[in-house]
Design a protein around this motif. Structure first.
Motif, PDB file in Angstrom:
ATOM      1  N   ALA A   7     -26.008  -5.641  48.658  1.00 28.93           N
ATOM      2  CA  ALA A   7     -25.182  -6.408  49.593  1.00 28.93           C
ATOM      3  C   ALA A   7     -24.045  -7.068  48.827  1.00 28.93           C
ATOM      4  CB  ALA A   7     -26.037  -7.465  50.292  1.00 28.93           C
ATOM      5  N   GLY A   8     -22.804  -6.849  49.267  1.00 29.91           N
ATOM      6  CA  GLY A   8     -21.664  -7.487  48.604  1.00 29.91           C
ATOM      7  C   GLY A   8     -20.817  -6.510  47.815  1.00 29.91           C
ATOM      8  N   VAL A   9     -20.570  -5.320  48.387  1.00 34.37           N
ATOM      9  CA  VAL A   9     -19.675  -4.349  47.745  1.00 34.37           C
ATOM     10  C   VAL A   9     -18.530  -4.074  48.711  1.00 34.37           C
ATOM     11  CG1 VAL A   9     -19.448  -2.028  46.770  1.00 34.37           C
ATOM     12  CG2 VAL A   9     -21.619  -3.264  46.544  1.00 34.37           C
ATOM     13  N   ALA A  10     -17.303  -4.376  48.288  1.00 33.77           N
ATOM     14  CA  ALA A  10     -16.156  -4.090  49.150  1.00 33.77           C
ATOM     15  C   ALA A  10     -14.994  -3.505  48.345  1.00 33.77           C
ATOM     16  CB  ALA A  10     -15.704  -5.354  49.886  1.00 33.77           C
ATOM     17  N   ASP A  11     -15.195  -3.351  47.050  1.00 32.12           N
ATOM     18  CA  ASP A  11     -14.216  -2.666  46.190  1.00 32.12           C
ATOM     19  C   ASP A  11     -14.952  -2.246  44.916  1.00 32.12           C
ATOM     20  OD1 ASP A  11     -14.303  -4.883  44.352  1.00 32.12           O
ATOM     21  OD2 ASP A  11     -12.823  -5.945  45.551  1.00 32.12           O
ATOM     22  N   ASP A  12     -14.197  -1.754  43.922  1.00 29.71           N
ATOM     23  CA  ASP A  12     -14.874  -1.281  42.713  1.00 29.71           C
ATOM     24  C   ASP A  12     -14.736  -2.242  41.539  1.00 29.71           C
ATOM     25  OD1 ASP A  12     -12.189  -0.847  42.328  1.00 29.71           O
ATOM     26  OD2 ASP A  12     -12.424   1.161  41.456  1.00 29.71           O
ATOM     27  N   ASP A  72     -22.435  -9.365  57.859  1.00 25.38           N
ATOM     28  CA  ASP A  72     -21.986 -10.732  57.605  1.00 25.38           C
ATOM     29  C   ASP A  72     -23.218 -11.588  57.389  1.00 25.38           C
ATOM     30  OD1 ASP A  72     -21.034 -13.342  57.479  1.00 25.38           O
ATOM     31  OD2 ASP A  72     -19.210 -12.768  58.534  1.00 25.38           O
ATOM     32  N   ALA A  73     -23.447 -11.930  56.122  1.00 24.83           N
ATOM     33  CA  ALA A  73     -24.699 -12.568  55.707  1.00 24.83           C
ATOM     34  C   ALA A  73     -24.809 -14.023  56.155  1.00 24.83           C
ATOM     35  CB  ALA A  73     -24.830 -12.474  54.187  1.00 24.83           C
ATOM     36  N   VAL A  74     -23.778 -14.529  56.792  1.00 24.70           N
ATOM     37  CA  VAL A  74     -23.828 -15.914  57.260  1.00 24.70           C
ATOM     38  C   VAL A  74     -24.618 -16.039  58.567  1.00 24.70           C
ATOM     39  CG1 VAL A  74     -22.336 -17.755  58.167  1.00 24.70           C
ATOM     40  CG2 VAL A  74     -21.761 -16.634  56.036  1.00 24.70           C
ATOM     41  N   LEU A 152     -26.959 -13.000  41.964  1.00 26.67           N
ATOM     42  CA  LEU A 152     -26.141 -13.403  40.813  1.00 26.67           C
ATOM     43  C   LEU A 152     -25.828 -14.876  40.919  1.00 26.67           C
ATOM     44  CD1 LEU A 152     -24.700 -10.111  41.240  1.00 26.67           C
ATOM     45  CD2 LEU A 152     -24.702 -10.926  38.892  1.00 26.67           C
ATOM     46  N   THR A 153     -26.164 -15.598  39.848  1.00 25.24           N
ATOM     47  CA  THR A 153     -25.942 -17.034  39.882  1.00 25.24           C
ATOM     48  C   THR A 153     -24.811 -17.396  38.917  1.00 25.24           C
ATOM     49  OG1 THR A 153     -27.021 -19.186  39.781  1.00 25.24           O
ATOM     50  CG2 THR A 153     -27.762 -17.520  38.189  1.00 25.24           C
ATOM     51  N   HIS A 154     -24.618 -18.652  38.693  1.00 24.14           N
ATOM     52  CA  HIS A 154     -23.490 -19.141  37.884  1.00 24.14           C
ATOM     53  C   HIS A 154     -23.958 -20.365  37.118  1.00 24.14           C
ATOM     54  CE1 HIS A 154     -19.586 -20.611  36.741  1.00 24.14           C
ATOM     55  NE2 HIS A 154     -18.921 -19.751  37.493  1.00 24.14           N
ATOM     56  N   GLY A 163     -12.993 -26.456  38.407  1.00 27.55           N
ATOM     57  CA  GLY A 163     -12.385 -25.314  39.090  1.00 27.55           C
ATOM     58  C   GLY A 163     -13.378 -24.563  39.954  1.00 27.55           C
ATOM     59  N   TYR A 164     -14.675 -24.771  39.724  1.00 26.20           N
ATOM     60  CA  TYR A 164     -15.685 -24.089  40.545  1.00 26.20           C
ATOM     61  C   TYR A 164     -16.150 -25.088  41.593  1.00 26.20           C
ATOM     62  CZ  TYR A 164     -19.332 -20.540  41.331  1.00 26.20           C
ATOM     63  OH  TYR A 164     -20.131 -19.558  41.863  1.00 26.20           O
ATOM     64  N   GLY A 165     -15.362 -25.193  42.660  1.00 30.39           N
ATOM     65  CA  GLY A 165     -15.549 -26.274  43.627  1.00 30.39           C
ATOM     66  C   GLY A 165     -16.149 -25.822  44.936  1.00 30.39           C
ATOM     67  N   ALA A 199     -24.851 -13.768  34.773  1.00 31.00           N
ATOM     68  CA  ALA A 199     -24.126 -12.837  33.902  1.00 31.00           C
ATOM     69  C   ALA A 199     -22.929 -13.527  33.262  1.00 31.00           C
ATOM     70  CB  ALA A 199     -23.659 -11.638  34.723  1.00 31.00           C
ATOM     71  N   GLY A 200     -22.278 -12.851  32.359  1.00 29.34           N
ATOM     72  CA  GLY A 200     -21.019 -13.338  31.806  1.00 29.34           C
ATOM     73  C   GLY A 200     -19.917 -13.188  32.839  1.00 29.34           C
ATOM     74  N   PRO A 201     -18.711 -13.717  32.554  1.00 26.71           N
ATOM     75  CA  PRO A 201     -17.631 -13.655  33.530  1.00 26.71           C
ATOM     76  C   PRO A 201     -17.098 -12.238  33.736  1.00 26.71           C
ATOM     77  CG  PRO A 201     -16.861 -14.657  31.488  1.00 26.71           C
ATOM     78  CD  PRO A 201     -18.334 -14.436  31.331  1.00 26.71           C
TER      79      PRO A 201
HETATM   80  P1  ZID Z   1     -16.860  -9.795  44.560  1.00 28.21           P
HETATM   81  O1  ZID Z   1     -15.698 -10.335  45.295  1.00 28.21           O
HETATM   82  O2  ZID Z   1     -16.757  -8.424  44.005  1.00 28.21           O
HETATM   83  O3  ZID Z   1     -18.180  -9.816  45.454  1.00 28.21           O
HETATM   84  C1  ZID Z   1     -18.425 -10.736  46.478  1.00 28.21           C
HETATM   85  C2  ZID Z   1     -18.611  -9.949  47.767  1.00 28.21           C
HETATM   86  O4  ZID Z   1     -19.144 -10.801  48.778  1.00 28.21           O
HETATM   87  C3  ZID Z   1     -17.309  -9.364  48.324  1.00 28.21           C
HETATM   88  O5  ZID Z   1     -17.459  -7.964  48.481  1.00 28.21           O
HETATM   89  C4  ZID Z   1     -17.170 -10.058  49.687  1.00 28.21           C
HETATM   90  O6  ZID Z   1     -16.593  -9.211  50.642  1.00 28.21           O
HETATM   91  C5  ZID Z   1     -18.630 -10.353  50.004  1.00 28.21           C
HETATM   92  N1  ZID Z   1     -18.852 -11.385  51.022  1.00 28.21           N
HETATM   93  C6  ZID Z   1     -18.297 -12.614  51.116  1.00 28.21           C
HETATM   94  N2  ZID Z   1     -18.784 -13.269  52.177  1.00 28.21           N
HETATM   95  C7  ZID Z   1     -19.680 -12.446  52.785  1.00 28.21           C
HETATM   96  C8  ZID Z   1     -20.500 -12.554  53.940  1.00 28.21           C
HETATM   97  N3  ZID Z   1     -20.497 -13.649  54.688  1.00 28.21           N
HETATM   98  N4  ZID Z   1     -21.298 -11.510  54.264  1.00 28.21           N
HETATM   99  C9  ZID Z   1     -21.298 -10.391  53.522  1.00 28.21           C
HETATM  100  N5  ZID Z   1     -20.536 -10.224  52.404  1.00 28.21           N
HETATM  101  C10 ZID Z   1     -19.738 -11.247  52.049  1.00 28.21           C
HETATM  102  O7  ZID Z   1     -17.170 -10.866  43.414  1.00 28.21           O
HETATM  103  P2  ZID Z   1     -18.277 -10.951  42.248  1.00 28.21           P
HETATM  104  O8  ZID Z   1     -18.710  -9.618  41.775  1.00 28.21           O
HETATM  105  O9  ZID Z   1     -17.703 -11.917  41.269  1.00 28.21           O
HETATM  106  O10 ZID Z   1     -19.484 -11.684  42.989  1.00 28.21           O
HETATM  107  C11 ZID Z   1     -20.805 -11.197  42.996  1.00 28.21           C
HETATM  108  C12 ZID Z   1     -21.784 -12.298  42.619  1.00 28.21           C
HETATM  109  O11 ZID Z   1     -21.602 -12.636  41.237  1.00 28.21           O
HETATM  110  C13 ZID Z   1     -21.591 -13.595  43.418  1.00 28.21           C
HETATM  111  O12 ZID Z   1     -22.841 -14.139  43.760  1.00 28.21           O
HETATM  112  C14 ZID Z   1     -20.879 -14.489  42.403  1.00 28.21           C
HETATM  113  O13 ZID Z   1     -21.071 -15.858  42.668  1.00 28.21           O
HETATM  114  C15 ZID Z   1     -21.576 -14.040  41.117  1.00 28.21           C
HETATM  115  N6  ZID Z   1     -20.865 -14.505  39.913  1.00 28.21           N
HETATM  116  C16 ZID Z   1     -19.693 -13.907  39.533  1.00 28.21           C
HETATM  117  C17 ZID Z   1     -19.005 -14.386  38.420  1.00 28.21           C
HETATM  118  C18 ZID Z   1     -17.808 -13.645  37.882  1.00 28.21           C
HETATM  119  O14 ZID Z   1     -17.411 -13.808  36.736  1.00 28.21           O
HETATM  120  N7  ZID Z   1     -17.208 -12.753  38.679  1.00 28.21           N
HETATM  121  C19 ZID Z   1     -19.464 -15.564  37.776  1.00 28.21           C
HETATM  122  C20 ZID Z   1     -20.705 -16.103  38.162  1.00 28.21           C
HETATM  123  C21 ZID Z   1     -21.376 -15.566  39.229  1.00 28.21           C
HETATM  124  C22 ZID Z   1     -18.531 -16.318  36.900  1.00 28.21           C
HETATM  125  O15 ZID Z   1     -17.464 -16.594  37.421  1.00 28.21           O
HETATM  126  N8  ZID Z   1     -19.200 -17.651  32.921  1.00 28.21           N
HETATM  127  C23 ZID Z   1     -18.092 -18.030  33.590  1.00 28.21           C
HETATM  128  C24 ZID Z   1     -17.873 -17.602  34.884  1.00 28.21           C
HETATM  129  C25 ZID Z   1     -18.797 -16.762  35.518  1.00 28.21           C
HETATM  130  C26 ZID Z   1     -19.919 -16.383  34.807  1.00 28.21           C
HETATM  131  C27 ZID Z   1     -20.115 -16.842  33.507  1.00 28.21           C
END
Ligand code: ZID
Length: 212
Positions: A7-12, A72-74, A152-154, A163-165, A199-201
């Motif tokens: 759940a949560g894939v909309a691009d690559d 829509d997971a909400v 995936l957590t943070h 900045g993570y507000g 995970a890492g960023p």
């Molecule tokens: P992404 O945009 O690829 O994935 C998020 C997806 O959620 C998108 O496809 C949206 O369309 C979808 N979405 C949003 N709302 C809804 C909804 N209501 N119903 C269904 N789908 C929905 O972003 P991503 O890959 O970053 O996110 C995936 C997971 O990874 C999320 O849980 C993030 O919180 C988590 N995550 C990502 C990062 C990162 O770096 N990208 C970090 C931590 C956690 C992070 O920022 N050190 C510094 C920073 C970080 C990690 C470590």
């Protein structure tokens, strides 16, 4: 082979895509849940071959997505969906996208899944400091960000990350706590393992939105 729902894939660019690829490379069948407003562009891009390069698996074959479910997971049930979403143009073309309906559709189509990945992020006010976050924005962050099985957590759940507000720090703290409790409950009751990965960023769409 195993069957996975990601759940949560909309691009690559995001974690969901990368996890789906790793699972596919390991022989799993891939189903994905895509946010309803993003469904059209994701399906079109996929059909037009825009992701073909990044669909490549280590053995040279392309990752196949067996089925894409609008999600829509909400919202758990159709009853939960407010009028403005129901009548929204971007939702009108799709049906059965609440969590319960998607679970029922997957069950009807495939019987069962072996792996569930929650890779959603939606903090509508993530770029606002918590001090300035509205109740609605805060609750929306918590509502979309909880999950089960693998999520995936943070690190912002336990440390201050400016900045993570928007309440995303709280959403991730709730996610980690719920992961522990669900691991206990679902583990005992159904022998389902529940984990979350910090995970890492990664420069995904969600991360770019907050300037990471
Ligand atoms: P992404 O945009 O690829 O994935 C998020 C997806 O959620 C998108 O496809 C949206 O369309 C979808 N979405 C949003 N709302 C809804 C909804 N209501 N119903 C269904 N789908 C929905 O972003 P991503 O890959 O970053 O996110 C995936 C997971 O990874 C999320 O849980 C993030 O919180 C988590 N995550 C990502 C990062 C990162 O770096 N990208 C970090 C931590 C956690 C992070 O920022 N050190 C510094 C920073 C970080 C990690 C470590």
């Amino acid at each position: 082979g195993k069957r996975a729902f990601v759940a949560g894939v909309a691009d690559d660019n995001g974690f969901g895509w990368a996890i789906a690829k790793s699972l596919a490379a390991a022989g799993a069948e891939i189903l994905v849940g895509t946010w309803v407003p993003a469904l059209n562009i994701f399906e079109t891009s996929l059909q037009r071959g825009k992701f073909d390069e990044s669909r490549k698996l280590p053995d040279g074959s392309l990752m196949e997505i067996t089925k894409i479910y609008p999600l829509d997971a909400v919202f758990d049930n159709p009853d939960d969906v407010p009028e403005d979403i129901k009548t929204n143009r971007r939702y009108a073309g799709s049906t059965n996208w609440t969590v319960r309906e998607v679970a029922e559709s997957v069950k009807r189509d495939f019987g069962s899944i072996d792996i569930l990945v929650h890779s959603l992020a939606n903090g509508p006010e993530v770029s606002k400091p918590l001090l300035e976050t509205s109740r609605n924005g805060y609750l929306a962050a918590l509502s979309a960000s909880r999950g089960s099985s693998i999520s995936l957590t943070h690190v912002a759940s336990e440390r201050i990350i400016p900045g993570y507000g928007g309440g995303m720090n709280s959403a991730k703290a709730a996610l980690e706590s719920d992961t522990r409790v669900l691991a206990f409950e679902a583990g005992r009751k159904h022998k389902i393992r529940v984990n979350t990965i910090s995970a890492g960023p990664l420069r995904s769409r969600a991360a770019k939105a907050i300037g990471f």
